[in-house]
Enzyme design. Structure first.
Site, PDB file in Angstrom:
ATOM      1  N   CYS A 115       0.824  -1.227   0.000  1.00 36.43           N
ATOM      2  CA  CYS A 115       0.000   0.000   0.000  1.00 36.43           C
ATOM      3  C   CYS A 115       0.851   1.266   0.000  1.00 36.43           C
ATOM      4  O   CYS A 115       0.340   2.358  -0.250  1.00 36.43           O
ATOM      5  CB  CYS A 115      -0.949   0.000   1.183  1.00 36.43           C
ATOM      6  SG  CYS A 115      -1.924  -1.494   1.251  1.00 36.43           S
ATOM      7  N   HIS A 261      -3.233   7.089   1.982  1.00 38.28           N
ATOM      8  CA  HIS A 261      -3.702   5.776   1.529  1.00 38.28           C
ATOM      9  C   HIS A 261      -5.092   5.528   2.105  1.00 38.28           C
ATOM     10  O   HIS A 261      -5.365   5.829   3.273  1.00 38.28           O
ATOM     11  CB  HIS A 261      -2.721   4.692   1.985  1.00 38.28           C
ATOM     12  CG  HIS A 261      -3.252   3.317   1.794  1.00 38.28           C
ATOM     13  ND1 HIS A 261      -3.780   2.887   0.601  1.00 38.28           N
ATOM     14  CD2 HIS A 261      -3.378   2.265   2.667  1.00 38.28           C
ATOM     15  CE1 HIS A 261      -4.196   1.635   0.731  1.00 38.28           C
ATOM     16  NE2 HIS A 261      -3.963   1.248   1.971  1.00 38.28           N
ATOM     17  N   ASN A 291     -10.170  -0.070  -0.734  1.00 34.56           N
ATOM     18  CA  ASN A 291      -8.721   0.014  -0.544  1.00 34.56           C
ATOM     19  C   ASN A 291      -8.045  -0.551  -1.798  1.00 34.56           C
ATOM     20  O   ASN A 291      -8.152  -1.738  -2.080  1.00 34.56           O
ATOM     21  CB  ASN A 291      -8.360  -0.808   0.707  1.00 34.56           C
ATOM     22  CG  ASN A 291      -6.878  -0.861   0.985  1.00 34.56           C
ATOM     23  OD1 ASN A 291      -6.051  -0.539   0.125  1.00 34.56           O
ATOM     24  ND2 ASN A 291      -6.520  -1.286   2.178  1.00 34.56           N
TER      25      ASN A 291
END
Ligand code: UT7
Length: 334
Positions: A115, A261, A291
């Site tokens: 990520c 993020h 996500n």
């Protein structure tokens, strides 16, 4: 006074797959609900790739970023893709994108920092540009996470989505001035890794399957200790952001947006609280994208750029965090 090359983001782009899967759609195929997903995460829907490949999405995002920057593919001399879901072990996603765009003069490679992948790629490009090795970089964050999810594990599969984001990063060779004079560009960055806690978010790769070790290996999927990763995020990210602001000689109040993020709305709220920053400065993309790991930050940045939310001189913090464990923050003057 030491001169430094100013490196700037000069264009952004993104691509989201055409198919949208809502929380209600998911509740029709597994034991979950819009109420559980939305209240725990802030996610309403996500885009899932059907026919799109990772390289296709990355190339589409890259094309838009090049158009936005007014840069020809042949001018790009560096392509770095942050991804953990490339279509092949080799060639890399970045090499596939090079071919699709006709960026024949570029060197291309991928970075695996989950990520934080886009941010690691961004910082790597920045370092190459600062050193004078390259002038024009295409930085990508792209994931087709849906192919590494266990669609029978409701605790992970509802959280993620697919997509790609891109930024063109250029060395401003003609205006090599002192950064502190307010010339913009990337003002500071910092990043870190903690492999000791890596198993908190993992996806096993191939195992040995040669005549010596035939062990009946079968593929496995993303596995996450959600609460461990949550604790890591809310404790590490504010410290990383404060550190990068200190490096840039800036304060929380100087920042217009914190582009983080997009894992969970509660993480954004907790980071805002710990930094004593206005939650309104934290744009949200997870509601419609879920996500997207390495793609979260560049897709959100592109959405903001295209709606005209970013003005010249704005100070923006970008931060990624997740598998590895990894984290990275940067301060950029738009
Ligand atoms: O991008 C990389 C970074 N990743 C992150 O930052 C993720 C960080 N972690 C999180 O965001 C949260 O930990 C989650 C959203 C993943 C989970 O939230 P939680 O509040 O920690 O929930 P939980 O895992 O403790 O699960 C609570 C309950 C369990 O039921 P019991 O044992 O209490 O009866 C789960 O079985 O919720 C159940 N559950 C679900 N129920 C309905 C888990 N997933 C689901 C689901 N639908 N999809």
């Amino acid at each position: 006074m030491k001169n430094k090359v100013v490196t700037r983001i000069t264009g952004t782009g993104s691509y989201l797959p055409g198919h949208i899967m809502t929380n209600d759609d998911l509740s029709n195929i597994m034991d979950t609900s819009d109420e559980w997903i939305f209240s725990r995460t802030g996610i309403k829907e996500r885009h899932l790739a059907k026919d799109e490949t990772t390289a296709f999405m990355a190339a589409e995002a890259g094309k838009k970023a090049l158009e936005d920057a007014g840069v020809e593919a042949a001018e790009v001399d560096l392509i770095i893709a942050g991804t953990i879901t490339g279509d092949y072990v080799t060639p890399s996603t970045a090499c596939e994108v090079q071919e699709k765009l006709g960026a024949v003069n570029a060197v291309a490679f991928d970075i695996n920092a989950a990520c934080a992948g886009f941010m690691f790629a961004f910082h790597t490009a920045h370092a190459y540009l600062q050193s004078g090795i390259y002038k024009t970089a295409l930085v990508l964050g792209v994931e087709t996470l849906s192919k590494i999810l266990d669609w029978k594990d409701r605790s992970t599969c509802v959280l993620f989505g697919d997509g790609a984001g891109a930024a063109v990063v250029c060395a401003d060779g003609e205006k090599e001035k002192e950064l502190s004079e307010g010339n913009g560009g990337i003002l500071a960055f910092e990043q870190g890794s903690d492999g000791r806690r890596g198993m908190a978010l993992n996806c096993c790769g191939r195992k040995n399957r040669n005549p010596l070790t035939d062990n009946g290996w079968i593929p496995s999927y993303v596995s996450m200790d959600g609460q461990e990763v949550y604790k890591f995020a809310v404790s590490t990210v504010p410290v990383s952001i404060q550190r990068v602001l200190d490096k840039a000689g800036l304060h929380v109040e100087d920042v217009k947006y914190f582009v983080l993020h997009q894992a969970n709305i509660r993480i954004l709220q907790s980071v805002a609280k710990r930094l004593k920053a206005d939650i309104g400065k934290f744009p949200v993309g997870l509601d419609h994208c879920g996500n997207m790991s390495a793609a979260s930050v560049p897709v959100l940045l592109d959405e903001m750029n295209r709606k005209g939310a970013l003005e010249k001189g704005d100070k923006i913090v970008m931060a990624g965090f997740g598998g590895g464990l990894t984290w990275a923050s940067a301060v950029v003057e738009w």
